[in-house]
Design a protein around this motif. Structure first.
Motif, PDB file in Angstrom:
ATOM      1  N   UNK A  80      59.113   4.097  76.254  1.00 49.15           N
ATOM      2  CA  UNK A  80      57.928   4.939  76.130  1.00 49.15           C
ATOM      3  C   UNK A  80      56.979   4.446  75.051  1.00 49.15           C
ATOM      4  N   UNK A  81      57.135   3.151  74.689  1.00 52.42           N
ATOM      5  CA  UNK A  81      56.260   2.420  73.777  1.00 52.42           C
ATOM      6  C   UNK A  81      56.239   2.948  72.354  1.00 52.42           C
ATOM      7  N   UNK A  82      57.261   3.713  71.923  1.00 57.16           N
ATOM      8  CA  UNK A  82      57.313   4.114  70.529  1.00 57.16           C
ATOM      9  C   UNK A  82      57.577   2.913  69.634  1.00 57.16           C
ATOM     10  N   UNK A  83      58.164   1.865  70.192  1.00 59.51           N
ATOM     11  CA  UNK A  83      58.473   0.688  69.401  1.00 59.51           C
ATOM     12  C   UNK A  83      58.375  -0.532  70.298  1.00 59.51           C
ATOM     13  N   UNK A  84      57.334  -1.328  70.144  1.00 56.11           N
ATOM     14  CA  UNK A  84      57.156  -2.511  70.978  1.00 56.11           C
ATOM     15  C   UNK A  84      57.900  -3.694  70.378  1.00 56.11           C
ATOM     16  N   UNK A  85      58.554  -4.456  71.237  1.00 50.70           N
ATOM     17  CA  UNK A  85      59.308  -5.625  70.789  1.00 50.70           C
ATOM     18  C   UNK A  85      58.380  -6.700  70.249  1.00 50.70           C
ATOM     19  N   UNK A  86      58.866  -7.456  69.262  1.00 44.50           N
ATOM     20  CA  UNK A  86      58.196  -8.663  68.803  1.00 44.50           C
ATOM     21  C   UNK A  86      58.880  -9.837  69.488  1.00 44.50           C
ATOM     22  N   UNK A  87      58.207 -10.416  70.481  1.00 47.51           N
ATOM     23  CA  UNK A  87      58.803 -11.486  71.277  1.00 47.51           C
ATOM     24  C   UNK A  87      58.792 -12.805  70.520  1.00 47.51           C
ATOM     25  N   UNK A  88      57.739 -13.064  69.780  1.00 46.57           N
ATOM     26  CA  UNK A  88      57.624 -14.314  69.028  1.00 46.57           C
ATOM     27  C   UNK A  88      56.166 -14.631  68.749  1.00 46.57           C
ATOM     28  N   UNK A  89      55.947 -15.662  67.946  1.00 46.18           N
ATOM     29  CA  UNK A  89      54.592 -16.088  67.598  1.00 46.18           C
ATOM     30  C   UNK A  89      53.905 -16.688  68.818  1.00 46.18           C
ATOM     31  N   UNK A  90      52.683 -16.245  69.072  1.00 48.42           N
ATOM     32  CA  UNK A  90      51.918 -16.801  70.196  1.00 48.42           C
ATOM     33  C   UNK A  90      51.526 -18.239  69.879  1.00 48.42           C
ATOM     34  N   UNK A 144      51.651 -19.802  90.211  1.00 50.71           N
ATOM     35  CA  UNK A 144      51.631 -19.321  88.830  1.00 50.71           C
ATOM     36  C   UNK A 144      52.180 -17.900  88.759  1.00 50.71           C
ATOM     37  N   UNK A 145      52.540 -17.532  87.552  1.00 48.17           N
ATOM     38  CA  UNK A 145      53.044 -16.189  87.306  1.00 48.17           C
ATOM     39  C   UNK A 145      51.906 -15.178  87.387  1.00 48.17           C
ATOM     40  N   UNK A 146      52.234 -13.966  87.792  1.00 54.40           N
ATOM     41  CA  UNK A 146      51.241 -12.884  87.800  1.00 54.40           C
ATOM     42  C   UNK A 146      51.362 -12.006  86.568  1.00 54.40           C
ATOM     43  N   UNK A 147      51.912 -12.568  85.491  1.00 52.97           N
ATOM     44  CA  UNK A 147      52.175 -11.775  84.291  1.00 52.97           C
ATOM     45  C   UNK A 147      51.101 -11.975  83.226  1.00 52.97           C
ATOM     46  N   UNK A 148      50.916 -10.955  82.412  1.00 56.17           N
ATOM     47  CA  UNK A 148      50.005 -10.995  81.272  1.00 56.17           C
ATOM     48  C   UNK A 148      50.820 -10.982  79.981  1.00 56.17           C
ATOM     49  N   UNK A 149      50.427 -11.803  79.020  1.00 56.23           N
ATOM     50  CA  UNK A 149      51.024 -11.768  77.685  1.00 56.23           C
ATOM     51  C   UNK A 149      50.130 -10.933  76.779  1.00 56.23           C
ATOM     52  N   UNK A 150      50.739 -10.044  76.004  1.00 55.19           N
ATOM     53  CA  UNK A 150      50.011  -9.167  75.079  1.00 55.19           C
ATOM     54  C   UNK A 150      50.301  -9.611  73.654  1.00 55.19           C
ATOM     55  N   UNK A 151      49.229  -9.919  72.908  1.00 52.05           N
ATOM     56  CA  UNK A 151      49.370 -10.432  71.540  1.00 52.05           C
ATOM     57  C   UNK A 151      48.724  -9.447  70.572  1.00 52.05           C
ATOM     58  N   UNK A 152      49.405  -9.183  69.461  1.00 52.94           N
ATOM     59  CA  UNK A 152      48.872  -8.214  68.502  1.00 52.94           C
ATOM     60  C   UNK A 152      47.921  -8.871  67.501  1.00 52.94           C
ATOM     61  N   UNK A 153      47.431  -8.085  66.542  1.00 48.09           N
ATOM     62  CA  UNK A 153      46.413  -8.557  65.609  1.00 48.09           C
ATOM     63  C   UNK A 153      46.931  -9.621  64.640  1.00 48.09           C
ATOM     64  N   UNK A 154      48.252  -9.778  64.580  1.00 48.39           N
ATOM     65  CA  UNK A 154      48.856 -10.794  63.723  1.00 48.39           C
ATOM     66  C   UNK A 154      49.298 -12.032  64.501  1.00 48.39           C
ATOM     67  N   UNK A 188      51.303 -12.086  67.179  1.00 50.96           N
ATOM     68  CA  UNK A 188      52.666 -11.951  67.667  1.00 50.96           C
ATOM     69  C   UNK A 188      52.660 -11.407  69.091  1.00 50.96           C
ATOM     70  N   UNK A 189      53.410 -12.046  69.979  1.00 54.30           N
ATOM     71  CA  UNK A 189      53.545 -11.537  71.346  1.00 54.30           C
ATOM     72  C   UNK A 189      54.378 -10.258  71.296  1.00 54.30           C
ATOM     73  N   UNK A 190      53.856  -9.212  71.898  1.00 61.95           N
ATOM     74  CA  UNK A 190      54.537  -7.909  71.870  1.00 61.95           C
ATOM     75  C   UNK A 190      54.744  -7.392  73.292  1.00 61.95           C
ATOM     76  N   UNK A 191      55.781  -6.580  73.467  1.00 61.00           N
ATOM     77  CA  UNK A 191      56.048  -6.020  74.781  1.00 61.00           C
ATOM     78  C   UNK A 191      57.060  -4.904  74.698  1.00 61.00           C
ATOM     79  N   UNK A 192      57.227  -4.209  75.822  1.00 64.93           N
ATOM     80  CA  UNK A 192      58.303  -3.235  75.950  1.00 64.93           C
ATOM     81  C   UNK A 192      59.597  -3.965  76.266  1.00 64.93           C
TER      82      UNK A 192
END
Length: 222
Positions: free
Chosen positions: A44-54, A174-184, A186-190
């Motif tokens: 429910x997005x209370x805590x998004x994972x930090x996948x790694x540096x973009x 190609x993949x139909x996926x989107x990568x979400x990157x935060x203001x720092x 960092x790739x973030x996701x559920x």
């Protein structure tokens, strides 16, 4: 008398069992409840994972300007790989990107990076026409092109699949996926894994779009 002793022993066994095992059983259920609560919080997005540096990038946009990841410092942004002549999932992905653009049109801290995997066709001039065709008006939405080897190498760093395939519609896959990157940066996701890859968002359906709207809003506020 023997019956009475039997009842007494049975009572003692039940009492000992209750004293020793019941708290453990209760504790186990409590722990299971906490684990389930944590899982639901992530979902429910209370805590998004930090996948790694973009990974870093540097390409030319539709206005023939050099755009790098540094241009997105301090911004929440999305990355997709596409090509303008794609007859399958790209139109759906781009339509959803336009919906996200419209949702965050006035938000200076949001941006989009659309990187072509067919740079031979998608020159800056063609990308500009394509952007106009889509209705991409947000100033932080850049359509990027460059050397194919560099683009494919970047897709591997993101772990977003792209490839040539003469039998595929348009000649590419190609993949139909989107990568979400935060203001720092960092790739973030559920906590969602798709085909064993990094947990990215499906850019081809309403569920992925809904999650993105919620998670972008959260990251902008952080």
């Amino acid at each position: 008398m023997k019956k009475n002793y039997s009842y007494i022993w049975i009572s003692l066994v039940v009492l000992v069992f209750g004293i020793y095992f019941v708290p453990k059983i209760v504790n186990r259920f409590q722990n299971a409840s906490v684990v389930e609560s944590d899982r639901l919080n992530v979902a429910n997005r209370n805590d998004l994972l930090e996948v790694g540096k973009a990974p870093a990038f540097s390409f030319i946009n539709q206005n023939k300007e050099t755009i790098t990841n540094k241009d997105y410092d301090g911004k929440v942004y999305l990355v997709e790989f596409f090509f303008s002549t794609c007859p399958t999932i790209c139109p759906i992905m781009n339509e959803n990107m336009v919906k996200l653009q419209n949702e965050f049109q006035k938000e200076e801290r949001f941006g989009i990076v659309s990187i072509t995997i067919d740079p031979e066709t998608d020159t800056p001039e063609n990308l500009k026409e394509h952007a106009q065709f889509l209705g991409a008006t947000m100033k932080n939405w850049h359509f990027l092109t460059g050397k194919e080897d560099d683009i494919f190498a970047l897709s591997r760093k993101f772990n977003l699949y792209v490839g040539r395939n003469s039998e595929a519609p348009g000649g590419f896959e190609h993949s139909g996926l989107f990568a979400l990157i935060d203001k720092n940066g960092i790739i973030r996701s559920r906590d969602i894994s798709i085909n064993g890859d990094f947990p990215y968002y499906d850019g081809t359906n309403e569920e992925g779009l809904k999650m993105l709207k919620e998670d972008i809003q959260q990251l902008i506020k952080e």
